[in-house]
Design a protein around this motif. Structure first.
Motif, PDB file in Angstrom:
ATOM      1  N   ASP A 384     -24.947 -15.006  25.806  1.00  8.83           N
ATOM      2  CA  ASP A 384     -25.448 -15.654  27.016  1.00  8.83           C
ATOM      3  C   ASP A 384     -26.769 -16.381  26.857  1.00  8.83           C
ATOM      4  O   ASP A 384     -27.420 -16.709  27.847  1.00  8.83           O
ATOM      5  N   TYR A 385     -27.209 -16.626  25.630  1.00  8.45           N
ATOM      6  CA  TYR A 385     -28.415 -17.427  25.440  1.00  8.45           C
ATOM      7  C   TYR A 385     -28.392 -18.074  24.059  1.00  8.45           C
ATOM      8  O   TYR A 385     -27.646 -17.647  23.162  1.00  8.45           O
ATOM      9  N   TYR A 436     -38.621 -27.543  27.897  1.00  6.27           N
ATOM     10  CA  TYR A 436     -38.212 -28.075  29.197  1.00  6.27           C
ATOM     11  C   TYR A 436     -39.159 -29.201  29.618  1.00  6.27           C
ATOM     12  O   TYR A 436     -40.374 -28.989  29.665  1.00  6.27           O
ATOM     13  N   LYS A 463     -37.454 -19.691  31.871  1.00  6.22           N
ATOM     14  CA  LYS A 463     -36.252 -19.907  32.666  1.00  6.22           C
ATOM     15  C   LYS A 463     -35.134 -18.952  32.246  1.00  6.22           C
ATOM     16  O   LYS A 463     -35.375 -17.970  31.546  1.00  6.22           O
ATOM     17  N   GLU A 464     -33.930 -19.265  32.689  1.00 12.22           N
ATOM     18  CA  GLU A 464     -32.809 -18.344  32.543  1.00 12.22           C
ATOM     19  C   GLU A 464     -32.566 -17.963  31.075  1.00 12.22           C
ATOM     20  O   GLU A 464     -32.299 -16.790  30.775  1.00 12.22           O
ATOM     21  N   ASN A 465     -32.652 -18.926  30.170  1.00 10.45           N
ATOM     22  CA  ASN A 465     -32.378 -18.613  28.763  1.00 10.45           C
ATOM     23  C   ASN A 465     -33.355 -17.584  28.220  1.00 10.45           C
ATOM     24  O   ASN A 465     -32.976 -16.639  27.525  1.00 10.45           O
ATOM     25  N   GLU A 466     -34.637 -17.745  28.556  1.00  7.47           N
ATOM     26  CA  GLU A 466     -35.651 -16.813  28.066  1.00  7.47           C
ATOM     27  C   GLU A 466     -35.490 -15.435  28.710  1.00  7.47           C
ATOM     28  O   GLU A 466     -35.659 -14.405  28.053  1.00  7.47           O
ATOM     29  N   LEU A 467     -35.155 -15.397  29.998  1.00 11.78           N
ATOM     30  CA  LEU A 467     -35.025 -14.111  30.689  1.00 11.78           C
ATOM     31  C   LEU A 467     -33.818 -13.327  30.175  1.00 11.78           C
ATOM     32  O   LEU A 467     -33.884 -12.096  30.035  1.00 11.78           O
ATOM     33  N   LYS A 468     -32.727 -14.023  29.873  1.00  9.86           N
ATOM     34  CA  LYS A 468     -31.574 -13.332  29.283  1.00  9.86           C
ATOM     35  C   LYS A 468     -31.899 -12.836  27.878  1.00  9.86           C
ATOM     36  O   LYS A 468     -31.486 -11.753  27.470  1.00  9.86           O
ATOM     37  N   GLN A 471     -33.895  -9.558  28.011  1.00  7.82           N
ATOM     38  CA  GLN A 471     -33.086  -8.351  28.211  1.00  7.82           C
ATOM     39  C   GLN A 471     -32.488  -7.882  26.887  1.00  7.82           C
ATOM     40  O   GLN A 471     -32.484  -6.678  26.579  1.00  7.82           O
ATOM     41  N   THR A 495     -42.493  -9.134  33.448  1.00  2.00           N
ATOM     42  CA  THR A 495     -42.388 -10.557  33.770  1.00  2.00           C
ATOM     43  C   THR A 495     -43.190 -11.346  32.760  1.00  2.00           C
ATOM     44  O   THR A 495     -44.420 -11.225  32.701  1.00  2.00           O
TER      45      THR A 495
END
Length: 572
Positions: A384-385, A436, A463-468, A471, A495
């Motif tokens: 997912d990333y 970005y 953004k989403e890629n870094e947050l996934k 995890q 965060t």
């Protein structure tokens, strides 16, 4: 120049270098060693190697509040206070926010050092090469623009830099983390060796553990004016032995030995002047930080190495009829694509079975687990990333700090606390951030600093890629410790804050096309070829490795390119 009440310095230099940190020091060294008369500008005060390291020998009991934060000295350091970078041992190196404000549409921790040497005094010294996987990443997955160089273009400059600064470590033959010119590695302790063995036994992918590659000198190589690392682990204070690389102990003295360097501290560069007749830059305008006098210095070559955000701020302020939106900003990309690594996520654990073991010295280094996700094969593909991360960490025995309120008082407690405690191990992931366009910096003319210059708006987020990825960084760290059989394994995640890793990059990226980038393959501004930008501003992507070694290699390469052109022009 009279409309600005600015004086013109009568002497013209061959080159001007703006900044004295990691990149500026290398630009000064290479240009001076090539015979160019070079003016080196630093916006902060002078810091002389050894003479100006006030806490280099201090013990905690020598410092007020035993080295903890002095309530008086924390005033003006609100940004650094929230990031934990102000204390009695090293707080004097960090910029006072109230004297040097900036603006945060979104939180951004801009950690700065305004003095000769810049953050080369305070850096973490981890030194890793990038590979073709990193230089090709944008082209492969479509994020950002393609780098105009590949590993083979920079490899010989990595060689030169590593040999000069002294990087200790071990080569492991990894395609995605190229081998280097390394001196003898520091030693892993017994628990770190245990984890190294467990990773090899428990995982069938490309993950492994090694000692960090760090710019702390080991081995028999001679580095003028420097001794080997003394394992004091007080690097951030300034090392009187020159045991680690800094501009102050290494590149600036090399430049000074040539007789070609003129170092001018307290000189705030704010504009590179464009000459419409020649189509080149003619020099640099500065404000004397102490007198507020404005001076124009002329030169044939300009190296803008003030650090990522500061260098781009200078370019944005360098407006002319040709460049109404900032020098070299034909693409509109100047100030955009601001990146930093995301970190602060990982795991910790207790380790049993080594209570009869200890270690000697305070090793200024930890272990490194190179990237093992998304290496271009199915086994390492993350679902997912894109891109990847590496880990830095270490193991140690707890000390007297383990005394907590639940323990009893008295002789037995005191005797127990003089013995080493149990073993603990931890690691933190460092993840790549995508470039970005909307992550940006811009000038704010409504809020000026005390020299009348615009402040900066820093507007960036993960953004989403870094947050996934974050995890997975935590999950994989937990899995590694659990597979090793360690106890009380705890993952941590929070965060991520841009700027907090102090690896800010981008904002004046390299590229093939002047329509989509600011700099060419030699770090020259496409439309102003005698202006070079070689610090973090030039980066087209961030990879996940610590970036300073790459800044140095790019700078050495660009400075020799500039010197070759200069010499050819003189002989023609």
């Amino acid at each position: 120049m009279t409309s600005e009440n600015i004086s013109e310095y009568p002497e013209a230099y061959d080159a001007i270098v703006i900044g004295t940190g990691i990149s500026g020091g290398w630009a000064a060294k290479e240009l001076c060693e090539n015979g160019l008369k070079t003016l080196v500008l630093e916006r902060g005060p002078n810091v002389r190697h050894i003479d100006d390291y006030p806490t280099m020998h201090s013990e905690s009991w020598d410092l007020k509040y035993r080295g903890k934060v002095d309530p008086e000295k924390i005033k003006g350091h609100s940004i650094h206070k929230r990031s934990g970078f102000v204390n009695a041992e090293s707080g004097h190196w960090f910029v006072n926010y109230e004297d040097h404000p900036y603006n945060e549409p979104k939180r951004f921790d801009w950690i700065r050092g305004y003095h000769v040497g810049g953050r080369s005094i305070m850096w973490g010294r981890q030194s890793y090469r990038w590979s073709d996987m990193d230089f090709e990443a944008n082209k492969v997955d479509g994020h950002g623009v393609d780098w105009p160089i590949r590993y083979n273009d920079i490899s010989p400059w990595y060689d030169k830099v590593e040999a000069f600064i002294g990087v200790s470590g071990e080569n492991r033959g990894l395609a995605h983390l190229p081998d280097g010119k390394l001196s003898a590695p520091m030693e892993l302790n017994c628990v770190e060796k245990d984890l190294q063995k467990n990773i090899e036994e428990n995982f069938d992918d490309d993950r492994l553990l090694m000692i960090g590659r760090v710019a702390n000198k080991t081995g028999d190589a001679v580095h003028e004016g420097r001794s080997n690392c003394q394992y004091r682990n007080r690097c951030i204070r300034g090392c009187p032995f020159g045991g680690y690389f800094s501009s102050n102990s290494s590149t600036l003295p090399a430049a000074e030995r040539t007789g070609n360097m003129h170092l001018r501290a307290n000189s705030i560069a704010y504009e590179i002047v464009y000459d419409d007749t020649t189509g080149l830059a003619s020099g640099v305008k500065i404000i004397d930080a102490e007198t507020h006098e404005k001076i124009f210095f002329k030169a044939s070559i300009i190296f803008n190495c003030a650090s990522t955000i500061a260098s781009t701020s200078i370019l944005l302020q360098s407006k002319s009829k040709r460049f109404p939106n900032g020098m070299g900003n034909d693409s509109g990309e100047l100030g955009h694509n601001l990146m930093d690594h995301h970190y602060g996520v990982g795991a910790s654990a207790d380790v049993e079975g080594y209570d009869d073991k200890y270690y000697k010295g305070r090793r200024p280094n930890g272990f490194y687990i190179p990237r093992f996700q998304n290496l271009g094969n199915e086994k390492t593909a993350a679902k997912d990333y894109v891109r990847g991360f590496g880990y830095q960490g270490g193991a140690s025995r707890t000390g007297w700090e383990r005394a907590v309120a639940e323990l009893s008082f008295g002789k037995t407690l005191k005797e127990e606390l003089l013995k080493p405690g149990h073993w603990r191990i931890g690691m933190t992931g460092f993840g790549e951030c995508l470039p970005y366009h909307e992550n940006k910096m811009s000038l704010n003319y409504d809020i000026l600093d005390k020299w009348g210059l615009p402040t900066l708006d820093l507007d960036a987020e993960f953004k989403e890629n870094e947050l996934k990825m974050q995890q997975d960084m935590m999950n994989q760290a937990v899995a590694i410790f659990k597979a090793a059989g360690y106890k009380n394994v705890k993952g941590r995640i929070g965060t991520p804050i841009p700027g907090d890793c102090i690896h800010e990059m981008g904002t004046a990226r390299m590229g093939h096309d002047p329509k989509t980038s600011v700099l060419n393959k030699h770090n020259q501004i496409h439309a102003v070829p005698n202006v070079y930008v070689t610090d973090g501003a030039c980066m087209t992507s961030s990879a996940c490795q610590n970036p300073s070694l790459t800044y140095m290699a790019l700078t050495a390469r660009a400075a020799n390119h500039a010197a070759d052109i200069f010499k050819k022009n003189k002989t023609n």
